[in-house]
Design an enzyme around this catalytic site. Structure first.
Site, mmCIF file in Angstrom:
data_model
loop_
_atom_site.group_PDB
_atom_site.id
_atom_site.type_symbol
_atom_site.label_atom_id
_atom_site.label_comp_id
_atom_site.label_asym_id
_atom_site.label_seq_id
_atom_site.Cartn_x
_atom_site.Cartn_y
_atom_site.Cartn_z
ATOM 1 N N CYS A 75 0.843 -1.194 0.000
ATOM 2 C CA CYS A 75 0.000 0.000 0.000
ATOM 3 C C CYS A 75 0.879 1.246 0.000
ATOM 4 O O CYS A 75 1.765 1.387 0.835
ATOM 5 C CB CYS A 75 -0.883 -0.043 1.239
ATOM 6 S SG CYS A 75 -1.294 1.555 1.925
ATOM 7 N N GLU A 76 0.650 2.112 -0.971
ATOM 8 C CA GLU A 76 1.543 3.264 -1.092
ATOM 9 C C GLU A 76 1.266 4.341 -0.045
ATOM 10 O O GLU A 76 2.054 5.264 0.109
ATOM 11 C CB GLU A 76 1.491 3.851 -2.503
ATOM 12 C CG GLU A 76 0.198 4.537 -2.874
ATOM 13 C CD GLU A 76 0.226 5.030 -4.322
ATOM 14 O OE1 GLU A 76 0.986 4.480 -5.132
ATOM 15 O OE2 GLU A 76 -0.526 5.971 -4.616
ATOM 16 N N HIS A 77 0.171 4.224 0.677
ATOM 17 C CA HIS A 77 -0.114 5.219 1.715
ATOM 18 C C HIS A 77 0.587 4.899 3.032
ATOM 19 O O HIS A 77 0.891 5.793 3.805
ATOM 20 C CB HIS A 77 -1.628 5.317 1.960
ATOM 21 C CG HIS A 77 -2.378 5.758 0.748
ATOM 22 N ND1 HIS A 77 -3.629 5.289 0.416
ATOM 23 C CD2 HIS A 77 -2.038 6.637 -0.222
ATOM 24 C CE1 HIS A 77 -4.025 5.855 -0.718
ATOM 25 N NE2 HIS A 77 -3.086 6.672 -1.117
ATOM 26 N N HIS A 78 0.801 3.612 3.303
ATOM 27 C CA HIS A 78 1.379 3.214 4.586
ATOM 28 C C HIS A 78 2.618 2.327 4.437
ATOM 29 O O HIS A 78 3.237 1.988 5.426
ATOM 30 C CB HIS A 78 0.332 2.453 5.410
ATOM 31 C CG HIS A 78 -0.903 3.238 5.701
ATOM 32 N ND1 HIS A 78 -2.027 3.176 4.899
ATOM 33 C CD2 HIS A 78 -1.184 4.119 6.693
ATOM 34 C CE1 HIS A 78 -2.958 3.985 5.393
ATOM 35 N NE2 HIS A 78 -2.469 4.569 6.467
ATOM 36 N N GLN A 116 -5.073 -0.499 -4.528
ATOM 37 C CA GLN A 116 -5.765 -1.632 -5.149
ATOM 38 C C GLN A 116 -6.575 -1.244 -6.385
ATOM 39 O O GLN A 116 -6.581 -1.966 -7.384
ATOM 40 C CB GLN A 116 -6.663 -2.313 -4.109
ATOM 41 C CG GLN A 116 -7.317 -3.582 -4.640
ATOM 42 C CD GLN A 116 -8.149 -4.289 -3.587
ATOM 43 O OE1 GLN A 116 -7.866 -4.205 -2.404
ATOM 44 N NE2 GLN A 116 -9.171 -4.990 -4.025
ATOM 45 N N HIS A 144 -5.891 -5.715 3.497
ATOM 46 C CA HIS A 144 -4.902 -4.647 3.651
ATOM 47 C C HIS A 144 -4.397 -4.616 5.085
ATOM 48 O O HIS A 144 -5.177 -4.401 6.014
ATOM 49 C CB HIS A 144 -5.533 -3.292 3.300
ATOM 50 C CG HIS A 144 -5.864 -3.159 1.847
ATOM 51 N ND1 HIS A 144 -5.242 -2.251 1.032
ATOM 52 C CD2 HIS A 144 -6.732 -3.838 1.061
ATOM 53 C CE1 HIS A 144 -5.720 -2.363 -0.203
ATOM 54 N NE2 HIS A 144 -6.634 -3.324 -0.205
ATOM 55 N N CYS A 146 -2.810 -2.358 6.474
ATOM 56 C CA CYS A 146 -3.012 -1.034 7.086
ATOM 57 C C CYS A 146 -4.417 -0.897 7.662
ATOM 58 O O CYS A 146 -4.707 0.046 8.390
ATOM 59 C CB CYS A 146 -2.702 0.088 6.089
ATOM 60 S SG CYS A 146 -3.698 0.066 4.597
#
Ligand code: ZN
Length: 183
Positions: A75-78, A116, A144, A146
């Site tokens: 996940c590119e956010h976390h 995703q 996920h 996260c």
């Protein structure tokens, strides 16, 4: 990939969270993480075209479904993993690819910082561009980390995304058939 930068960053990160990067258990961690990155972010230098360019001619253009393609992404956010299964269906236009090549194409887009929805769309777009079938449906179901090890903590919850292209976009009967085939 710049492994020296990754090693420096991991060392700084460990210091940042209050760890001692020189202690025995962590001393080789920057190096390990750098080597791991070559694999889990290897899709950034990969090419779906390379995997999808070997094609076979077919006479009958019946729907092809490759289901349960296991993938692991980040996940590119976390920068935490999300992982699950991708299911790909397409109606050929005279050309098909080997089934393992679909899995390879999924890996190219999964092995990079990702979200995703975008992963689902990129797989569909790659098929459209390189195989040019009459229609495509991609469905991804993933868990996920996260959402499970932090934040709302809902273990086992799945996020489901779809992408539909070509003639399948308007064909709700075929879309239903795809969903039935996934049961
Ligand atoms: Zn996330």
């Amino acid at each position: 990939m710049d492994t020296e930068k990754i090693k420096t960053a991991v060392k700084l990160f460990l210091e940042g969270i209050g760890e001692d990067p020189q202690r025995e258990g962590l001393i080789e961690t920057p190096d390990r993480v750098a080597r791991m990155c070559e694999e889990i972010y290897g899709g950034l230098s990969g090419s779906a075209q390379e995997h999808l360019s070997k094609q076979f001619s077919v006479d009958n253009n019946e729907i092809i479904l490759e289901k349960d393609i296991t993938f692991y992404s980040t996940c590119e956010h976390h920068l935490l993993p999300f992982y699950g299964k991708a299911h790909i269906a397409y109606i050929p236009n005279g050309k098909v690819v080997g089934l393992s090549k679909l899995a390879r194409a999924v890996e190219v887009y999964a092995r990079r910082p990702q979200i995703q929805e975008q992963l689902t769309g990129q797989i569909a777009d790659a098929l459209e561009k390189y195989i040019a079938p009459q229609g495509i449906m991609v469905m991804i179901e993933a868990e996920h980390m996260c959402m499970t090890m932090r934040g709302i903590k809902k273990p086992g919850s799945k996020t489901v995304t779809y992408a539909v292209r070509g003639c399948l976009a308007e064909d709700t009967d075929k879309q239903k058939m795809f969903m039935e085939m996934l049961r």
